[in-house]
Structures are given as structure tokens and as C-alpha cells.
Design a protein around this motif. Structure first.
Motif, PDB file in Angstrom:
ATOM      1  N   GLU A   1       0.842  -1.189   0.000  1.00 34.31           N
ATOM      2  CA  GLU A   1       0.000   0.000   0.000  1.00 34.31           C
ATOM      3  C   GLU A   1       0.882   1.245   0.000  1.00 34.31           C
ATOM      4  OE1 GLU A   1      -2.477  -0.624   3.440  1.00 34.31           O
ATOM      5  OE2 GLU A   1      -3.975  -1.637   2.208  1.00 34.31           O
ATOM      6  N   ASN A   2       0.275   2.373  -0.177  1.00 35.72           N
ATOM      7  CA  ASN A   2       1.005   3.639  -0.206  1.00 35.72           C
ATOM      8  C   ASN A   2       1.179   4.216   1.187  1.00 35.72           C
ATOM      9  OD1 ASN A   2       1.204   3.529  -2.984  1.00 35.72           O
ATOM     10  ND2 ASN A   2      -0.715   4.596  -3.282  1.00 35.72           N
ATOM     11  N   THR A   3       1.589   3.379   2.124  1.00 35.43           N
ATOM     12  CA  THR A   3       1.843   3.830   3.491  1.00 35.43           C
ATOM     13  C   THR A   3       3.137   3.208   3.985  1.00 35.43           C
ATOM     14  OG1 THR A   3       0.631   2.009   4.510  1.00 35.43           O
ATOM     15  CG2 THR A   3      -0.621   4.019   4.037  1.00 35.43           C
ATOM     16  N   ILE A   4       3.747   3.870   4.935  1.00 36.46           N
ATOM     17  CA  ILE A   4       4.939   3.338   5.590  1.00 36.46           C
ATOM     18  C   ILE A   4       4.962   3.856   7.020  1.00 36.46           C
ATOM     19  CG2 ILE A   4       6.438   5.211   4.820  1.00 36.46           C
ATOM     20  CD1 ILE A   4       8.700   3.110   4.622  1.00 36.46           C
ATOM     21  N   THR A   5       5.329   2.993   7.936  1.00 32.24           N
ATOM     22  CA  THR A   5       5.539   3.387   9.328  1.00 32.24           C
ATOM     23  C   THR A   5       7.000   3.160   9.644  1.00 32.24           C
ATOM     24  OG1 THR A   5       3.299   2.773   9.952  1.00 32.24           O
ATOM     25  CG2 THR A   5       4.915   2.942  11.738  1.00 32.24           C
ATOM     26  N   ILE A   6       7.629   4.182  10.125  1.00 27.89           N
ATOM     27  CA  ILE A   6       9.023   4.094  10.512  1.00 27.89           C
ATOM     28  C   ILE A   6       9.041   3.865  12.021  1.00 27.89           C
ATOM     29  CG2 ILE A   6      11.225   5.311  10.597  1.00 27.89           C
ATOM     30  CD1 ILE A   6      10.038   7.035   8.215  1.00 27.89           C
ATOM     31  N   ALA A   7       9.498   2.689  12.439  1.00 28.53           N
ATOM     32  CA  ALA A   7       9.465   2.321  13.850  1.00 28.53           C
ATOM     33  C   ALA A   7      10.764   2.708  14.547  1.00 28.53           C
ATOM     34  CB  ALA A   7       9.224   0.824  13.995  1.00 28.53           C
ATOM     35  N   LEU A   8      10.614   3.361  15.691  1.00 29.04           N
ATOM     36  CA  LEU A   8      11.755   3.791  16.493  1.00 29.04           C
ATOM     37  C   LEU A   8      11.605   3.280  17.914  1.00 29.04           C
ATOM     38  CD1 LEU A   8      11.927   7.520  15.338  1.00 29.04           C
ATOM     39  CD2 LEU A   8      13.350   5.638  14.546  1.00 29.04           C
TER      40      LEU A   8
ATOM     41  N   GLY B   1       2.383  -0.800  24.460  1.00 29.92           N
ATOM     42  CA  GLY B   1       3.668  -0.095  24.473  1.00 29.92           C
ATOM     43  C   GLY B   1       4.002   0.522  23.126  1.00 29.92           C
ATOM     44  N   TRP B   2       2.981   1.025  22.428  1.00 29.28           N
ATOM     45  CA  TRP B   2       3.145   1.532  21.065  1.00 29.28           C
ATOM     46  C   TRP B   2       2.381   2.828  20.887  1.00 29.28           C
ATOM     47  CZ3 TRP B   2       6.183   0.396  17.074  1.00 29.28           C
ATOM     48  CH2 TRP B   2       5.828   0.794  15.788  1.00 29.28           C
TER      49      TRP B   2
ATOM     50  N   PHE C   1       6.350   4.410  17.691  1.00 30.38           N
ATOM     51  CA  PHE C   1       7.279   4.343  18.817  1.00 30.38           C
ATOM     52  C   PHE C   1       7.017   3.084  19.623  1.00 30.38           C
ATOM     53  CE2 PHE C   1       8.726   8.231  17.632  1.00 30.38           C
ATOM     54  CZ  PHE C   1       7.960   9.346  17.962  1.00 30.38           C
ATOM     55  N   GLY C   2       8.056   2.243  19.731  1.00 30.23           N
ATOM     56  CA  GLY C   2       8.000   1.077  20.597  1.00 30.23           C
ATOM     57  C   GLY C   2       8.734   1.417  21.880  1.00 30.23           C
ATOM     58  N   GLU C   3       8.068   1.231  23.006  1.00 29.13           N
ATOM     59  CA  GLU C   3       8.654   1.628  24.290  1.00 29.13           C
ATOM     60  C   GLU C   3       9.512   0.508  24.865  1.00 29.13           C
ATOM     61  OE1 GLU C   3       6.139   2.712  27.892  1.00 29.13           O
ATOM     62  OE2 GLU C   3       6.600   4.651  26.957  1.00 29.13           O
ATOM     63  N   HIS C   4      10.738   0.872  25.241  1.00 32.37           N
ATOM     64  CA  HIS C   4      11.696  -0.075  25.800  1.00 32.37           C
ATOM     65  C   HIS C   4      12.401   0.588  26.976  1.00 32.37           C
ATOM     66  CE1 HIS C   4      11.270  -2.610  22.237  1.00 32.37           C
ATOM     67  NE2 HIS C   4      11.218  -1.476  21.568  1.00 32.37           N
ATOM     68  N   THR C   5      12.735  -0.197  28.008  1.00 28.48           N
ATOM     69  CA  THR C   5      13.420   0.380  29.169  1.00 28.48           C
ATOM     70  C   THR C   5      14.812   0.868  28.806  1.00 28.48           C
ATOM     71  OG1 THR C   5      14.121  -1.824  29.858  1.00 28.48           O
ATOM     72  CG2 THR C   5      12.140  -0.915  30.913  1.00 28.48           C
ATOM     73  N   GLN C   6      15.476   0.183  27.882  1.00 26.57           N
ATOM     74  CA  GLN C   6      16.784   0.616  27.396  1.00 26.57           C
ATOM     75  C   GLN C   6      16.782   0.556  25.875  1.00 26.57           C
ATOM     76  OE1 GLN C   6      19.931  -1.604  29.258  1.00 26.57           O
ATOM     77  NE2 GLN C   6      19.466  -0.799  31.274  1.00 26.57           N
ATOM     78  N   PRO C   7      16.211   1.595  25.239  1.00 28.89           N
ATOM     79  CA  PRO C   7      16.139   1.569  23.779  1.00 28.89           C
ATOM     80  C   PRO C   7      17.509   1.545  23.134  1.00 28.89           C
ATOM     81  CG  PRO C   7      15.539   3.731  24.604  1.00 28.89           C
ATOM     82  CD  PRO C   7      15.717   2.837  25.796  1.00 28.89           C
ATOM     83  N   VAL C   8      17.596   0.841  22.043  1.00 28.25           N
ATOM     84  CA  VAL C   8      18.832   0.778  21.276  1.00 28.25           C
ATOM     85  C   VAL C   8      18.552   1.389  19.912  1.00 28.25           C
ATOM     86  CG1 VAL C   8      20.567  -0.745  20.272  1.00 28.25           C
ATOM     87  CG2 VAL C   8      19.515  -1.325  22.478  1.00 28.25           C
ATOM     88  N   PRO C   9      19.096   2.582  19.668  1.00 30.96           N
ATOM     89  CA  PRO C   9      18.857   3.184  18.356  1.00 30.96           C
ATOM     90  C   PRO C   9      19.345   2.259  17.245  1.00 30.96           C
ATOM     91  CG  PRO C   9      19.823   4.775  19.863  1.00 30.96           C
ATOM     92  CD  PRO C   9      19.885   3.428  20.540  1.00 30.96           C
ATOM     93  N   GLY C  10      18.534   2.142  16.194  1.00 30.61           N
ATOM     94  CA  GLY C  10      18.868   1.235  15.099  1.00 30.61           C
ATOM     95  C   GLY C  10      19.539   1.943  13.946  1.00 30.61           C
TER      96      GLY C  10
ATOM     97  N   GLY D   1       6.301  19.253  14.302  1.00 31.95           N
ATOM     98  CA  GLY D   1       4.903  19.479  13.952  1.00 31.95           C
ATOM     99  C   GLY D   1       4.109  18.226  13.652  1.00 31.95           C
ATOM    100  N   PHE D   2       4.548  17.058  14.105  1.00 37.47           N
ATOM    101  CA  PHE D   2       3.826  15.815  13.849  1.00 37.47           C
ATOM    102  C   PHE D   2       2.658  15.689  14.825  1.00 37.47           C
ATOM    103  CE2 PHE D   2       7.915  13.575  12.209  1.00 37.47           C
ATOM    104  CZ  PHE D   2       7.927  14.422  11.125  1.00 37.47           C
ATOM    105  N   GLU D   3       1.585  15.033  14.371  1.00 41.67           N
ATOM    106  CA  GLU D   3       0.376  14.880  15.178  1.00 41.67           C
ATOM    107  C   GLU D   3       0.275  13.455  15.714  1.00 41.67           C
ATOM    108  OE1 GLU D   3      -3.181  15.627  12.965  1.00 41.67           O
ATOM    109  OE2 GLU D   3      -4.445  14.834  14.554  1.00 41.67           O
ATOM    110  N   THR D   4       0.017  13.334  17.013  1.00 41.85           N
ATOM    111  CA  THR D   4      -0.170  12.012  17.604  1.00 41.85           C
ATOM    112  C   THR D   4      -1.484  11.422  17.118  1.00 41.85           C
ATOM    113  OG1 THR D   4       1.080  12.615  19.588  1.00 41.85           O
ATOM    114  CG2 THR D   4      -0.403  10.723  19.767  1.00 41.85           C
ATOM    115  N   LEU D   5      -1.409  10.238  16.541  1.00 39.02           N
ATOM    116  CA  LEU D   5      -2.609   9.534  16.100  1.00 39.02           C
ATOM    117  C   LEU D   5      -3.224   8.759  17.257  1.00 39.02           C
ATOM    118  CD1 LEU D   5      -1.352   8.212  12.645  1.00 39.02           C
ATOM    119  CD2 LEU D   5      -2.894  10.148  13.079  1.00 39.02           C
ATOM    120  N   TYR D   6      -2.374   8.046  18.013  1.00 40.68           N
ATOM    121  CA  TYR D   6      -2.863   7.306  19.179  1.00 40.68           C
ATOM    122  C   TYR D   6      -1.706   6.796  20.027  1.00 40.68           C
ATOM    123  CZ  TYR D   6      -1.708   3.045  16.577  1.00 40.68           C
ATOM    124  OH  TYR D   6      -1.051   2.069  15.881  1.00 40.68           O
ATOM    125  N   HIS D   7      -2.036   6.490  21.277  1.00 39.31           N
ATOM    126  CA  HIS D   7      -1.139   5.801  22.202  1.00 39.31           C
ATOM    127  C   HIS D   7      -1.833   4.494  22.573  1.00 39.31           C
ATOM    128  CE1 HIS D   7       1.600   9.170  22.879  1.00 39.31           C
ATOM    129  NE2 HIS D   7       0.564   9.951  23.112  1.00 39.31           N
ATOM    130  N   ALA D   8      -1.212   3.369  22.276  1.00 37.57           N
ATOM    131  CA  ALA D   8      -1.731   2.059  22.675  1.00 37.57           C
ATOM    132  C   ALA D   8      -0.916   1.623  23.889  1.00 37.57           C
ATOM    133  CB  ALA D   8      -1.624   1.065  21.535  1.00 37.57           C
TER     134      ALA D   8
END
Length: 125
Positions: free
Chosen positions: A7-14, A42-43, A57-66, A31-38
Motif C-alpha cells: 500500500e502507499n503507506t509506511i511506518t518508521i518504527a523507532l 507499548g506503542w 514508537f515502541g517503548e523499551h526500558t533501554q532503547p537501542v537506536p537502530g 509538527g507531527f500529530e499524535t494519532l494514538y497511544h496504545a
């Protein structure tokens, strides 16, 4: 023909420490708009300024930038960089310029995820 039809969509996960704090930072700085907090998952997802492109955004206690570096187009990179630097946003060195092609600058969010701004210079020639 491709094996699958995307599809013509992409989600960039951090990976982030605190999704709510990160969502506020991305709203305030870019200027990004929050769509939702699940919260139960943890997303969180934000709509970028590009149709069909969201940040997750995936929530982690010790995030590791990719190794994923989202690149966002911008009309005036120099002006945007000054505003972000005034807000204490950290950049990775000087702005890179390939004359007649593109100007780029890498910067970091609060969890040290790399992001990039890119200004198209092909119309300036």
C-alpha cells in the motif's frame, strides 16, 4: 511484477524510553500529530507531514537506536536547523551539501535516534 503489492503507506518504527515524551518532542520540534497511544501494547503512532508516512514508537526500558534513519524533506534546511539548534537539538556535524543535488543534516531525538533533513537543490541550478 512484484511478489506482493504494498500500500502507499509506511511506518518508521523507532525505539524510545517514553512514548508520550517522544510524541511531545516530535510534535513540538517537527509538527507531527499524535494519532494514538496504545498503552497496553507499548506503542504510539504519529502522523508525519508526508501523507501515508507515520512514525511508530515502541517503548523499551533501554532503547537501542537502530540503523534506520528517516529522512524528511524540507524547503529551507538552514532555517530549520537554526530553530532546532536553538531548541537544544543535537546535530551530527556540519550540514552536507552536494551542489545542484541535495543539502542534508543529521540530528538526534532524545533517545539518540538519528534523523535527517534534506533540501532538494535540483531546482536551484
Amino acid at each position: 511484477m512484484s511478489l506482493v503489492s504494498l500500500e502507499n503507506t509506511i511506518t518508521i518504527a523507532l525505539s524510545v524510553k517514553d512514548r508520550h515524551t517522544s510524541a511531545k518532542w516530535y510534535a513540538d520540534m517537527l509538527g507531527f500529530e499524535t494519532l494514538y497511544h496504545a498503552d497496553e501494547a507499548g506503542w504510539s503512532e504519529l502522523q508525519t507531514n508526508t501523507p501515508g508516512v507515520t512514525l511508530g514508537f515502541g517503548e523499551h526500558t533501554q532503547p537501542v537506536p537502530g540503523n534506520c534513519v528517516p529522512v524528511f524533506g524540507i524547503a529551507d534546511l538552514d532555517a530549520a536547523r537554526l530553530k532546532l539548534e536553538d531548541a537544544q537539538v543535537k546535530f551530527d556535524g556540519e550540514t552536507d551539501v552536494i551542489e545542484g543535488m541535495v543539502k542534508t543534516a543529521t540530528f538526534y531525538d532524545p533517545d539518540n535516534n538519528a534523523l535527517m533533513l534534506a533540501q532538494d537543490l535540483t531546482g536551484d541550478a
